[in-house]
Scaffold this motif. Structure first.
Motif, short mmCIF file in Angstrom:
data_model
loop_
_atom_site.label_atom_id
_atom_site.label_comp_id
_atom_site.label_asym_id
_atom_site.label_seq_id
_atom_site.Cartn_x
_atom_site.Cartn_y
_atom_site.Cartn_z
N VAL A 19 0.85 -1.19 0.00
CA VAL A 19 0.00 0.00 0.00
C VAL A 19 0.89 1.24 0.00
O VAL A 19 1.67 1.47 0.92
N TYR A 22 -3.25 6.24 0.97
CA TYR A 22 -4.70 6.14 1.10
C TYR A 22 -5.36 7.41 0.58
O TYR A 22 -4.75 8.49 0.56
N ARG A 44 -7.50 2.47 -0.90
CA ARG A 44 -6.06 2.21 -0.92
C ARG A 44 -5.42 2.72 -2.20
O ARG A 44 -6.03 2.67 -3.28
N THR A 170 -7.07 2.04 9.69
CA THR A 170 -6.18 1.18 8.90
C THR A 170 -5.18 0.41 9.75
O THR A 170 -4.38 -0.36 9.22
#
Length: 212
Positions: A19, A22, A44, A170
């Motif tokens: 990732v 965000y 994401r 998260t």
């Protein structure tokens, strides 16, 4: 599906991919009420979603663009962090563009449906230079010289509180991750040509949008 299940779907669709950051969405209380929720949503960002000019629109389903403010973290943020810690973790502000895309026809969806579709995250543009920007003022987006969208960054709310919420949701944020804080303006359909975002201090992000 429930909202929690929708986030599980979102995660599964990117399984195995690191990732990069965000994006936040559905920030306004009015929009949240319309969607039947009481807090924002997030999606994401993966490395392949960060674009450079020119951007190929024909690789997307129904692209729209929004001007945004983005930040790069210079320190990790744990869940339940304080707004002061969130402010200290921001290494720099940048102009950005959220290139929206959706599998749902005409962007008609429920909250769970949009979350499962990665909160309409299609791609992202990040300004080449860090800007000296406290998160207030007006963002404007132009397409081919025509003003298409503008909005006041104050409508995003307290960005440090938003960052704390995201870190909690998260399970924590990492140094180097990019956060897109949502748009103060309405999304506009993308079209080939020159896209320009102008920030509060006359900072610019310019990119070309193309189709084959």
């Amino acid at each position: 599906v429930t909202l929690a299940e929708a986030y599980a779907i979102q995660s599964a669709l990117g399984e195995g991919l690191p990732v990069k950051g965000y994006k936040l969405g559905l920030l306004s209380p009015a929009k949240q009420a319309q969607m039947g929720i009481t807090e924002p949503v997030y999606g994401r960002i993966y490395s392949a979603m960060i674009h450079e000019s020119p951007v190929r629109l024909d690789r997307l389903i129904q692209p729209r663009v929004e001007p945004e403010l983005a930040a790069v973290l210079c320190a990790p943020l744990a869940p339940e962090c304080t707004p002061g810690a969130a402010a200290a973790a921001i290494g720099g502000w940048f102009l950005g563009v959220d290139i929206l895309d959706s599998v749902w026809n005409g962007y008609r969806f429920s909250a769970a449906e949009v979350v499962a579709d990665n909160s309409s995250g299609g791609g992202f543009l990040l300004g080449a230079r860090m800007i000296d920007c406290h998160p207030d003022g007006i963002l404007r987006l132009y397409l081919n010289g025509t003003l298409r969208a503008e909005g006041d960054l104050q409508t995003l709310g307290n960005v440090y509180e938003r960052l704390c919420w995201l870190a909690t949701m998260t399970g924590g944020l990492r140094e180097g991750q990019i956060i897109f804080f949502g748009s103060p303006a309405t999304a506009t359909p993308a079209e080939p040509g020159v896209l320009e975002v102008v920030g509060p201090d006359d900072d610019h992000l310019i990119a070309r949008l193309e189709v084959e």
